[in-house]
Design an enzyme around this catalytic site. Structure first.
Site, PDB file in Angstrom:
ATOM      1  N   ARG A  83       0.837  -1.204   0.000  1.00 46.22           N
ATOM      2  CA  ARG A  83       0.000   0.000   0.000  1.00 46.22           C
ATOM      3  C   ARG A  83       0.869   1.250   0.000  1.00 46.22           C
ATOM      4  O   ARG A  83       1.777   1.388   0.811  1.00 46.22           O
ATOM      5  CB  ARG A  83      -0.893   0.019   1.245  1.00 46.22           C
ATOM      6  CG  ARG A  83      -1.661   1.327   1.477  1.00 46.22           C
ATOM      7  CD  ARG A  83      -3.025   1.262   0.865  1.00 46.22           C
ATOM      8  NE  ARG A  83      -3.773   2.505   1.033  1.00 46.22           N
ATOM      9  CZ  ARG A  83      -4.775   2.673   1.890  1.00 46.22           C
ATOM     10  NH1 ARG A  83      -5.119   1.689   2.702  1.00 46.22           N
ATOM     11  NH2 ARG A  83      -5.433   3.797   1.944  1.00 46.22           N
ATOM     12  N   ARG A  92      -5.950   1.663  -4.286  1.00 48.69           N
ATOM     13  CA  ARG A  92      -5.072   1.028  -3.301  1.00 48.69           C
ATOM     14  C   ARG A  92      -4.987  -0.478  -3.527  1.00 48.69           C
ATOM     15  O   ARG A  92      -5.970  -1.111  -3.899  1.00 48.69           O
ATOM     16  CB  ARG A  92      -5.500   1.338  -1.874  1.00 48.69           C
ATOM     17  CG  ARG A  92      -6.870   0.908  -1.412  1.00 48.69           C
ATOM     18  CD  ARG A  92      -8.060   1.760  -1.838  1.00 48.69           C
ATOM     19  NE  ARG A  92      -7.983   3.180  -1.513  1.00 48.69           N
ATOM     20  CZ  ARG A  92      -8.445   3.709  -0.375  1.00 48.69           C
ATOM     21  NH1 ARG A  92      -9.030   2.964   0.514  1.00 48.69           N
ATOM     22  NH2 ARG A  92      -8.348   4.993  -0.175  1.00 48.69           N
ATOM     23  N   ASP A  95      -6.739  -2.184   1.535  1.00 49.05           N
ATOM     24  CA  ASP A  95      -7.172  -1.251   2.583  1.00 49.05           C
ATOM     25  C   ASP A  95      -7.889  -2.087   3.638  1.00 49.05           C
ATOM     26  O   ASP A  95      -8.793  -2.848   3.314  1.00 49.05           O
ATOM     27  CB  ASP A  95      -8.130  -0.231   1.940  1.00 49.05           C
ATOM     28  CG  ASP A  95      -8.765   0.730   2.928  1.00 49.05           C
ATOM     29  OD1 ASP A  95      -8.072   1.182   3.859  1.00 49.05           O
ATOM     30  OD2 ASP A  95      -9.962   1.040   2.757  1.00 49.05           O
ATOM     31  N   ASP A  97      -9.895  -1.642   7.191  1.00 54.42           N
ATOM     32  CA  ASP A  97     -10.509  -0.686   8.110  1.00 54.42           C
ATOM     33  C   ASP A  97     -11.167  -1.420   9.272  1.00 54.42           C
ATOM     34  O   ASP A  97     -11.962  -2.345   9.052  1.00 54.42           O
ATOM     35  CB  ASP A  97     -11.581   0.141   7.392  1.00 54.42           C
ATOM     36  CG  ASP A  97     -10.998   1.055   6.319  1.00 54.42           C
ATOM     37  OD1 ASP A  97      -9.850   1.494   6.482  1.00 54.42           O
ATOM     38  OD2 ASP A  97     -11.697   1.332   5.337  1.00 54.42           O
TER      39      ASP A  97
END
Ligand code: X6L
Ligand code: MG
Ligand code: MG
Length: 173
Positions: A83, A92, A95, A97
């Protein structure tokens, strides 16, 4: 032990490979057990729309790590998978989260949980609800995420139906 949910997305290169590797690395980390993986969805980009479609999924974990340490692991996985942060909301390789951590409301310099605006994003909610259909927002209202209008939004299609983490990891072979 703590229960957390993580959203994973990729829209550069071998997207499936990036999701599979992210889960593989998460499972190898001490203090994290991946207990659920959603199917994989192909999703139209949101926020910055002039970029390739994403693959998105959600995973559930049991963890002894505090939320800040779980975030750090997520950032390490992003780094390991190449990344690079350039364009805000841009493409990206991967990712990760932290969406939810127990029923906690967390607000530090680095981390807000529940993830801000997750309730507005079909690419987050549809995979999440597949593995946690009764999950609710940890506020006084404790509103079910399944009641959010975004769940019925367009732009999210089932891309690869998966039944469990073993099936996902076979995809990487
Ligand atoms: C107005 C302004 C409306 C900003 C929406 C939405 C910004 C989402 C950022 C927004 C706004 C985001 C993914 C994505 C991104 C992903 C798909 C973000 C951060 N990540 N689109 N866009 N999947 N489909 O994982 O979520 S950038
Ligand atoms: Mg994100
Ligand atoms: Mg992120």
């Amino acid at each position: 032990m703590n229960t957390a949910y993580i959203s994973i997305g990729s829209n550069i290169g071998d997207r499936l490979h990036h999701l599979v590797e992210a889960v593989r690395i998460l499972r190898l980390r001490e203090g994290i057990t991946v207990t659920a993986v959603s199917s994989i969805y192909e999703t139209a980009p949101v926020g910055f729309t002039d970029q390739a479609d994403f693959l998105n999924m959600a995973v559930g974990v049991e963890t002894g790590l505090v939320a800040g340490d779980l975030l750090e692991v997520c950032q390490q996985v992003e780094h390991e998978l190449g990344r690079v942060r350039d364009i805000r909301w841009g493409p990206r390789t991967v990712d990760l989260d932290v969406l939810l951590y127990n029923n906690d409301n967390i607000e530090t310099e680095n981390l807000i949980v529940p993830h801000p605006r997750m309730h507005e994003r079909a690419f987050v909610l549809i995979p999440l609800l597949e593995i946690a259909p009764l999950v609710a927002h940890p506020t006084a209202e404790a509103k079910l995420f399944a009641e959010e209008a975004a769940v019925r939004d367009e732009g999210v299609i089932l891309w690869k139906k998966l039944n469990g983490v073993d099936e996902l990891l076979q995809e990487g072979e």
